[in-house]
Design a protein around this motif. Structure first.
Motif, mmCIF file in Angstrom:
data_model
loop_
_atom_site.group_PDB
_atom_site.id
_atom_site.type_symbol
_atom_site.label_atom_id
_atom_site.label_comp_id
_atom_site.label_asym_id
_atom_site.label_seq_id
_atom_site.Cartn_x
_atom_site.Cartn_y
_atom_site.Cartn_z
ATOM 1 N N LEU A 188 0.844 -1.181 0.000
ATOM 2 C CA LEU A 188 0.000 0.000 0.000
ATOM 3 C C LEU A 188 0.889 1.244 0.000
ATOM 4 O O LEU A 188 1.796 1.375 0.822
ATOM 5 N N VAL A 189 0.624 2.155 -0.941
ATOM 6 C CA VAL A 189 1.479 3.336 -1.100
ATOM 7 C C VAL A 189 1.535 4.149 0.182
ATOM 8 O O VAL A 189 2.605 4.588 0.619
ATOM 9 N N ARG A 190 0.383 4.360 0.830
ATOM 10 C CA ARG A 190 0.403 5.204 2.026
ATOM 11 C C ARG A 190 1.112 4.524 3.205
ATOM 12 O O ARG A 190 1.567 5.211 4.115
ATOM 13 N N GLU A 191 1.233 3.192 3.173
ATOM 14 C CA GLU A 191 2.028 2.520 4.196
ATOM 15 C C GLU A 191 3.504 2.832 3.992
ATOM 16 O O GLU A 191 4.232 3.101 4.954
ATOM 17 N N VAL A 192 3.945 2.816 2.731
ATOM 18 C CA VAL A 192 5.332 3.137 2.417
ATOM 19 C C VAL A 192 5.629 4.596 2.744
ATOM 20 O O VAL A 192 6.641 4.920 3.383
ATOM 21 N N VAL A 193 4.727 5.499 2.329
ATOM 22 C CA VAL A 193 4.935 6.926 2.569
ATOM 23 C C VAL A 193 4.902 7.234 4.066
ATOM 24 O O VAL A 193 5.715 8.002 4.573
ATOM 25 N N GLY A 194 3.959 6.614 4.784
ATOM 26 C CA GLY A 194 3.868 6.838 6.228
ATOM 27 C C GLY A 194 5.132 6.420 6.945
ATOM 28 O O GLY A 194 5.620 7.118 7.849
ATOM 29 N N ASN A 195 5.699 5.288 6.543
ATOM 30 C CA ASN A 195 6.942 4.825 7.155
ATOM 31 C C ASN A 195 8.129 5.697 6.760
ATOM 32 O O ASN A 195 9.072 5.861 7.535
ATOM 33 N N ALA A 196 8.077 6.274 5.551
ATOM 34 C CA ALA A 196 9.142 7.186 5.134
ATOM 35 C C ALA A 196 9.142 8.436 6.013
ATOM 36 O O ALA A 196 10.198 8.923 6.432
ATOM 37 N N PHE A 197 7.951 8.937 6.325
ATOM 38 C CA PHE A 197 7.857 10.074 7.236
ATOM 39 C C PHE A 197 8.350 9.675 8.629
ATOM 40 O O PHE A 197 8.992 10.470 9.325
ATOM 41 N N GLY A 198 8.033 8.451 9.035
ATOM 42 C CA GLY A 198 8.505 7.976 10.331
ATOM 43 C C GLY A 198 10.018 7.906 10.397
ATOM 44 O O GLY A 198 10.627 8.253 11.418
ATOM 45 N N LEU A 199 10.638 7.453 9.311
ATOM 46 C CA LEU A 199 12.096 7.388 9.254
ATOM 47 C C LEU A 199 12.707 8.778 9.321
ATOM 48 O O LEU A 199 13.688 9.012 10.030
ATOM 49 N N ALA A 200 12.104 9.722 8.570
ATOM 50 C CA ALA A 200 12.602 11.095 8.601
ATOM 51 C C ALA A 200 12.495 11.674 10.010
ATOM 52 O O ALA A 200 13.393 12.383 10.483
ATOM 53 N N SER A 201 11.405 11.352 10.691
ATOM 54 C CA SER A 201 11.220 11.816 12.061
ATOM 55 C C SER A 201 12.280 11.221 12.989
ATOM 56 O O SER A 201 12.817 11.909 13.867
ATOM 57 N N ALA A 202 12.592 9.936 12.796
ATOM 58 C CA ALA A 202 13.616 9.288 13.621
ATOM 59 C C ALA A 202 14.982 9.914 13.397
ATOM 60 O O ALA A 202 15.755 10.109 14.349
ATOM 61 N N LEU A 203 15.293 10.251 12.143
ATOM 62 C CA LEU A 203 16.568 10.909 11.847
ATOM 63 C C LEU A 203 16.633 12.276 12.523
ATOM 64 O O LEU A 203 17.655 12.654 13.092
ATOM 65 N N GLY A 204 15.511 13.000 12.462
ATOM 66 C CA GLY A 204 15.469 14.294 13.122
ATOM 67 C C GLY A 204 15.579 14.162 14.630
ATOM 68 O O GLY A 204 16.215 14.980 15.297
ATOM 69 N N GLY A 205 14.949 13.104 15.174
ATOM 70 C CA GLY A 205 15.034 12.879 16.605
ATOM 71 C C GLY A 205 16.447 12.564 17.052
ATOM 72 O O GLY A 205 16.884 13.005 18.120
ATOM 73 N N MET A 206 17.179 11.794 16.242
ATOM 74 C CA MET A 206 18.556 11.459 16.582
ATOM 75 C C MET A 206 19.410 12.730 16.626
ATOM 76 O O MET A 206 20.318 12.852 17.453
ATOM 77 N N ARG A 207 19.090 13.700 15.760
ATOM 78 C CA ARG A 207 19.828 14.960 15.735
ATOM 79 C C ARG A 207 19.222 15.998 16.674
ATOM 80 O O ARG A 207 19.689 17.112 16.751
ATOM 81 N N ARG A 208 18.161 15.609 17.373
ATOM 82 C CA ARG A 208 17.476 16.459 18.355
ATOM 83 C C ARG A 208 16.945 17.737 17.719
ATOM 84 O O ARG A 208 17.094 18.843 18.240
ATOM 85 N N LYS A 209 16.268 17.577 16.567
ATOM 86 C CA LYS A 209 15.667 18.691 15.848
ATOM 87 C C LYS A 209 14.160 18.734 16.116
ATOM 88 O O LYS A 209 13.481 17.707 16.075
ATOM 89 N N VAL A 210 13.637 19.942 16.347
ATOM 90 C CA VAL A 210 12.227 20.102 16.675
ATOM 91 C C VAL A 210 11.322 19.620 15.546
ATOM 92 O O VAL A 210 10.239 19.076 15.782
ATOM 93 N N TRP A 211 11.761 19.776 14.295
ATOM 94 C CA TRP A 211 10.910 19.407 13.169
ATOM 95 C C TRP A 211 10.616 17.903 13.117
ATOM 96 O O TRP A 211 9.729 17.472 12.377
ATOM 97 N N ALA A 212 11.342 17.126 13.901
ATOM 98 C CA ALA A 212 11.087 15.681 13.918
ATOM 99 C C ALA A 212 9.667 15.372 14.366
ATOM 100 O O ALA A 212 9.055 14.401 13.885
#
Length: 233
Positions: free
Chosen positions: A23-47
């Motif tokens: 399902l496309v939105r499952e892939v896209v949703g997880n991509a946003f989750g990955l981006a959030s995790a990367l931002g969290g590792m760098r301690r960025k508010v946008w995560a």
């Protein structure tokens, strides 16, 4: 009307993969989750806001029989934790914005206290036992305890991230160990692969925060501190 039809088709679109489809939105949703995790590792508010977008998409995925045209397994723990993610993310977003210093990072990592660690472990075990019967009554996918474990563990990990506890990464590892096999068995392959990747990523994040704990300066700075106010950890 044409734009609405296009959005509906995109919402229900699948990507063929061998004999199955993702399902496309499952892939896209997880991509946003990955981006959030990367931002969290760098301690960025946008995560936090990035993660919320992914949570909304994945909520529609895990309530498969409601949003999909074909009958798919409902993972109530996975769906419920998306709602929980959104709620806790609002808290984390606010907390990190208030704590952001001149360096651009939002919070200074710290080790949880012995009492906080004990609370995490007890909350994970007791919460799983308590929620499993409820999820079973509501018809969640078996094994229901695994769904409950991922729900409770995700709540605790997200809360720990908002508080700045280094150990929150290890809670994610515990979630992934149970959640990945559950997602594969339920047929949510995109999420399972992504969470498998998260397993290694969370270990990296743990060591990144561990090092940052010793290097980072305090994340909250005030020009004129009030000496009558007690410092809140």
């Amino acid at each position: 009307m044409e734009s609405l039809r296009w959005l509906t088709e995109l919402f229900n679109a699948y990507i063929p993969v061998g004999a199955s489809a993702l399902l496309v939105r499952e892939v896209v949703g997880n991509a946003f989750g990955l981006a959030s995790a990367l931002g969290g590792m760098r301690r960025k508010v946008w995560a936090w806001p990035v993660g919320i977008v992914g949570n909304v998409l994945l909520l529609t995925v895990f309530l498969g029989s409601i949003f999909d045209s074909v009958q798919t397994a409902n993972l109530l723990g996975q769906a419920g934790r998306q709602i929980m993610f959104i709620a806790v993310s609002v808290y984390g977003w606010k907390r990190w914005r208030e704590s952001r210093g001149g360096s651009g990072t939002a919070i200074v990592p710290r080790w949880a206290t012995a009492r906080e660690r004990t609370g995490l472990v007890l909350a994970l075990l007791v919460g799983t036992v308590a929620i499993t019967p409820l999820f079973r009554i509501l018809g969640s996918y078996e094994p229901v305890w695994a769904d409950a474990w991922t729900f409770v563990g995700s709540l605790l990990a997200t809360y720990g991230m908002a508080k700045g506890w280094v150990e929150f990464w290890l809670v994610w590892v515990a979630v992934d160990v149970v959640g990945v096999p559950l997602l594969f068995s339920a047929g949510y392959y995109a999420s399972a692969v992504m969470y498998l990747f998260y397993g290694g990523f969370t270990l990296v994040g743990f060591f990144v925060w561990w090092r940052a704990k010793d290097r980072a300066k305090p994340g909250v700075e005030t020009a004129l501190p009030d000496p009558t106010l007690k410092r809140i950890p």
